[in-house]
Design a protein around this motif. Structure first.
Motif, PDB file in Angstrom:
ATOM      1  N   LEU A  43       2.008  -2.141  12.513  1.00 40.68           N
ATOM      2  CA  LEU A  43       2.923  -2.401  11.384  1.00 40.68           C
ATOM      3  C   LEU A  43       4.189  -1.542  11.534  1.00 40.68           C
ATOM      4  O   LEU A  43       4.481  -0.676  10.722  1.00 40.68           O
ATOM      5  N   ARG A  44       4.954  -1.817  12.571  1.00 41.20           N
ATOM      6  CA  ARG A  44       6.118  -0.989  12.892  1.00 41.20           C
ATOM      7  C   ARG A  44       7.260  -1.158  11.900  1.00 41.20           C
ATOM      8  O   ARG A  44       8.115  -0.272  11.781  1.00 41.20           O
ATOM      9  N   GLU A  45       7.302  -2.265  11.192  1.00 38.83           N
ATOM     10  CA  GLU A  45       8.387  -2.507  10.242  1.00 38.83           C
ATOM     11  C   GLU A  45       7.982  -2.244   8.798  1.00 38.83           C
ATOM     12  O   GLU A  45       8.754  -2.522   7.871  1.00 38.83           O
ATOM     13  N   LEU A  46       6.775  -1.724   8.588  1.00 42.82           N
ATOM     14  CA  LEU A  46       6.292  -1.521   7.222  1.00 42.82           C
ATOM     15  C   LEU A  46       7.121  -0.456   6.511  1.00 42.82           C
ATOM     16  O   LEU A  46       7.302   0.654   7.003  1.00 42.82           O
ATOM     17  N   ARG A  47       7.632  -0.811   5.326  1.00 42.42           N
ATOM     18  CA  ARG A  47       8.446   0.107   4.531  1.00 42.42           C
ATOM     19  C   ARG A  47       7.695   0.640   3.311  1.00 42.42           C
ATOM     20  O   ARG A  47       7.894   1.779   2.911  1.00 42.42           O
ATOM     21  N   SER A  48       6.827  -0.190   2.724  1.00 47.75           N
ATOM     22  CA  SER A  48       6.136   0.198   1.486  1.00 47.75           C
ATOM     23  C   SER A  48       4.639  -0.083   1.615  1.00 47.75           C
ATOM     24  O   SER A  48       4.242  -1.189   1.999  1.00 47.75           O
ATOM     25  N   LEU A  49       3.838   0.936   1.277  1.00 50.39           N
ATOM     26  CA  LEU A  49       2.384   0.800   1.318  1.00 50.39           C
ATOM     27  C   LEU A  49       1.821   1.267  -0.019  1.00 50.39           C
ATOM     28  O   LEU A  49       2.046   2.397  -0.444  1.00 50.39           O
ATOM     29  N   TYR A  50       1.078   0.366  -0.696  1.00 53.84           N
ATOM     30  CA  TYR A  50       0.513   0.655  -2.008  1.00 53.84           C
ATOM     31  C   TYR A  50      -1.014   0.705  -1.896  1.00 53.84           C
ATOM     32  O   TYR A  50      -1.655  -0.271  -1.500  1.00 53.84           O
ATOM     33  N   LEU A  51      -1.566   1.868  -2.254  1.00 58.97           N
ATOM     34  CA  LEU A  51      -3.020   2.065  -2.252  1.00 58.97           C
ATOM     35  C   LEU A  51      -3.464   2.691  -3.574  1.00 58.97           C
ATOM     36  O   LEU A  51      -4.320   3.580  -3.597  1.00 58.97           O
ATOM     37  N   ASN A  52      -2.920   2.234  -4.663  1.00 58.63           N
ATOM     38  CA  ASN A  52      -3.240   2.783  -5.981  1.00 58.63           C
ATOM     39  C   ASN A  52      -4.640   2.348  -6.415  1.00 58.63           C
ATOM     40  O   ASN A  52      -5.011   1.178  -6.273  1.00 58.63           O
ATOM     41  N   ASP A  53      -5.408   3.301  -6.944  1.00 57.46           N
ATOM     42  CA  ASP A  53      -6.764   3.014  -7.453  1.00 57.46           C
ATOM     43  C   ASP A  53      -7.600   2.245  -6.435  1.00 57.46           C
ATOM     44  O   ASP A  53      -8.240   1.248  -6.757  1.00 57.46           O
ATOM     45  N   SER A  54      -7.606   2.732  -5.213  1.00 60.65           N
ATOM     46  CA  SER A  54      -8.281   1.985  -4.145  1.00 60.65           C
ATOM     47  C   SER A  54      -9.277   2.800  -3.332  1.00 60.65           C
ATOM     48  O   SER A  54     -10.099   2.214  -2.639  1.00 60.65           O
ATOM     49  N   LEU A  55      -9.178   4.113  -3.362  1.00 60.14           N
ATOM     50  CA  LEU A  55      -9.923   4.920  -2.400  1.00 60.14           C
ATOM     51  C   LEU A  55     -11.164   5.559  -3.022  1.00 60.14           C
ATOM     52  O   LEU A  55     -11.053   6.409  -3.901  1.00 60.14           O
TER      53      LEU A  55
END
Length: 320
Positions: free
Chosen positions: A110-122
């Motif tokens: 994912l070389r172009e990934l700008r935003s990663l959301y992992l809210n309430d997931s772990l």
């Protein structure tokens, strides 16, 4: 709508390049995503695992997806190379999934990934694996925004901010009691990073000193005014910004502790001296107590004699 090119039970809008599959109870990812799709929204399904190559096409062509939302799908496992075939992906949302396993190569490619959301997931196992998943490969170097709210994190899961091009880090509503010196030093070096830390149970003791000084001297914490002390009870609910320097001064706190210890030692010595004085003068004290007892007995006999005189009328007449 493009019914012929749309996955079963999904809604496709070609003008906006959007494919939406909501509450379809799918247990697997749709395998016939249109080549023109740039946004894929999967929500409310039962996709427990994202296997390697989950988004690879049968003919080997790469998808044009730039936005992928996978929230609320019951995803528990993300295997290695799960997002291979999405080289143009800018936004990935994995929020509200009960993740228990994240491979070290989960985000590979994912070389172009700008935003990663992992809210309430772990969940707990995934929390321990997150750091390696984020830093295990160098493909996330263009990551600008990382959201990790509501995951019971106790520390910042990123040890090297220079591994990313991070601008925004959201860590609200976790279990962070303090920000360590290493993280503070890293934040000082990367002043472009804006961090959100509200709704964390900060322990406002002298170990908070480095973090407190960083808050005072930096504008990187966007929600600094909303950071509150959770411990000790005497400071509970007090904003960190209102703390005084001496509240988090380890030297001051140690001196206070030493003073209490010293006072205790002095009181113990006074008690020992007092007991020794009593022991050395035990005979004189005993004699003094006997004298007091005899004096009290004599006085009581006088009172008793006067009481008998006052209560006997015959003795009263004789007295007259």
């Amino acid at each position: 709508r493009c019914a012929r090119q749309c996955p079963l039970s999904c809604i496709c809008v070609r003008d906006s390049g959007t494919v939406t599959c909501r509450d379809t109870e799918h247990t697997e990812l749709p395998g016939d995503i249109p080549a023109w799709a740039t946004t894929l929204i999967l929500r409310g399904n039962n996709i427990s695992t994202l296997p390697g190559g989950a988004f690879s096409t049968n003919n080997g062509t790469e998808l044009e997806l730039t936005t992928l939302s996978l929230s609320h799908n019951g995803i528990m496992v993300i295997e290695a190379d799960a997002f291979t075939g999405l080289p143009r992906l800018n936004l990935l949302d994995l929020s509200h999934n009960p993740l228990v396993y994240i491979s070290d190569r989960a985000f590979h490619g994912l070389r172009e990934l700008r935003s990663l959301y992992l809210n309430d997931s772990l969940l707990a196992p995934a929390v321990a694996q997150l750091s390696n998943a984020l830093q295990g490969t160098e493909t996330l170097r263009n990551l600008h925004r990382l959201e990790l709210s509501g995951n019971r994190l106790k520390t910042i899961p990123i040890t090297r901010l220079d591994a990313f091009n991070l601008h925004t880090l959201v860590l609200t509503n976790n279990s962070i009691e303090n920000i360590g010196k290493d993280n503070i030093s890293s934040l000082y070096r990367h002043k472009r990073v804006r961090i959100y830390l509200s709704l964390n149970p900060f322990r406002c003791n002298c170990e908070l000193e480095s973090f407190y000084l960083w808050l005072k001297n930096s504008s990187q914490c966007v929600d600094a005014a909303r950071l509150l002390c959770a411990e000790p009870d005497a400071k509970k609910g007090i904003p960190l910004e209102r703390l005084r320097g001496e509240d988090v001064d380890c030297l001051n706190e140690n001196l206070e502790a030493v003073s209490y210890v010293f006072l205790g030692i002095v009181m113990a010595l006074i008690g020992i001296v007092f007991l020794m004085v009593l022991y050395l003068n035990r005979r004189g004290i005993k004699r003094w107590l006997n004298n007091i007892r005899d004096a009290c007995r004599d006085q009581m006999e006088v009172y008793h004699y006067r009481y008998e005189q006052d209560s006997d009328p015959r003795l009263a007449n004789v007295a007259v």
